[in-house]
Design an enzyme around this catalytic site. Sequence first.
Site, mmCIF file in Angstrom:
data_model
loop_
_atom_site.group_PDB
_atom_site.id
_atom_site.type_symbol
_atom_site.label_atom_id
_atom_site.label_comp_id
_atom_site.label_asym_id
_atom_site.label_seq_id
_atom_site.Cartn_x
_atom_site.Cartn_y
_atom_site.Cartn_z
ATOM 1 C CD GLU A 103 -25.237 -7.264 -77.078
ATOM 2 O OE1 GLU A 103 -24.513 -6.733 -78.309
ATOM 3 O OE2 GLU A 103 -25.546 -6.750 -76.198
ATOM 4 C CG ASP A 104 -22.087 -5.536 -80.960
ATOM 5 O OD1 ASP A 104 -23.071 -5.694 -79.631
ATOM 6 O OD2 ASP A 104 -23.027 -4.814 -81.414
ATOM 7 C CG ASP A 149 -19.196 0.621 -73.968
ATOM 8 O OD1 ASP A 149 -17.407 0.506 -72.674
ATOM 9 O OD2 ASP A 149 -19.666 1.270 -74.327
ATOM 10 C CG PHE A 185 -16.513 3.267 -79.878
ATOM 11 C CD1 PHE A 185 -17.719 3.257 -78.933
ATOM 12 C CD2 PHE A 185 -17.054 3.857 -81.337
ATOM 13 C CE1 PHE A 185 -18.987 3.346 -79.955
ATOM 14 C CE2 PHE A 185 -18.356 3.587 -82.041
ATOM 15 C CZ PHE A 185 -19.880 3.402 -81.172
ATOM 16 N NE ARG A 200 -24.606 -1.186 -88.454
ATOM 17 C CZ ARG A 200 -24.857 -1.151 -87.257
ATOM 18 N NH1 ARG A 200 -24.169 -2.079 -86.428
ATOM 19 N NH2 ARG A 200 -25.371 -0.528 -86.292
#
Length: 179
Positions: free
Chosen positions: A100-101, A104, A153, A166
């Site tokens: 996973e990136d 959160d 964020f 990205r």
Amino acid sequence: MSQHPALVEHVLTREEIQARVVELGAQISADYAGREITLTCVLKGGFVFLADLIREITIPCSIDFMVISSYGTGTQSSGVVRILKDLDGPIDELDVIVVEDIVDSGLTLSYLLRNLKTRKPASLEVCALLAKPARLENDVKCRYVGFEIPDTFVVGYGLDAAERFRELPDIWSVDEAKL
Ligand code: IMP
């Protein structure tokens, strides 16, 4: 090239990320020594991390991809998760690591793990590049975490804000008002 006004500051440089990815690859290779693993990458955000991580893993591994919707174009988790593209193959009896990136709220991951568990993998773990502990809304566990970051964020290294940024090699915090 001038910097986009929404990019506030470096959260992680490419050198810091690379050094940690080397460690994660070595850790996974040691933990699964003598076995073969399947890396399940969650697209789109996980693709850069996966590409770097897999080159630091020294045991046999295969990869597969899932696309899951979580945010749409906003920056708050909706809690509504949909599988837009499922894995190509079965995972029963396999040692699976979800790549996973970022974790959160953990809502996406918790849904995903519940879903994958029903497919009876031999083992199921998570390797997340980033985690925001302050935002976690459940007790979802990641065996491998690259970095814990504050509640801000971030974009770059595969992570986006409404499909932008990205391509950045470093990870940046963003000013959402200037996106
Ligand atoms: P969660 O369900 O709240 O844990 O959100 C997980 C997903 O939301 C991640 O896989 C990302 O796609 C996205 N996300 C969460 N935080 C960020 C961020 O800071 N930058 C970019 N994407 C994020």
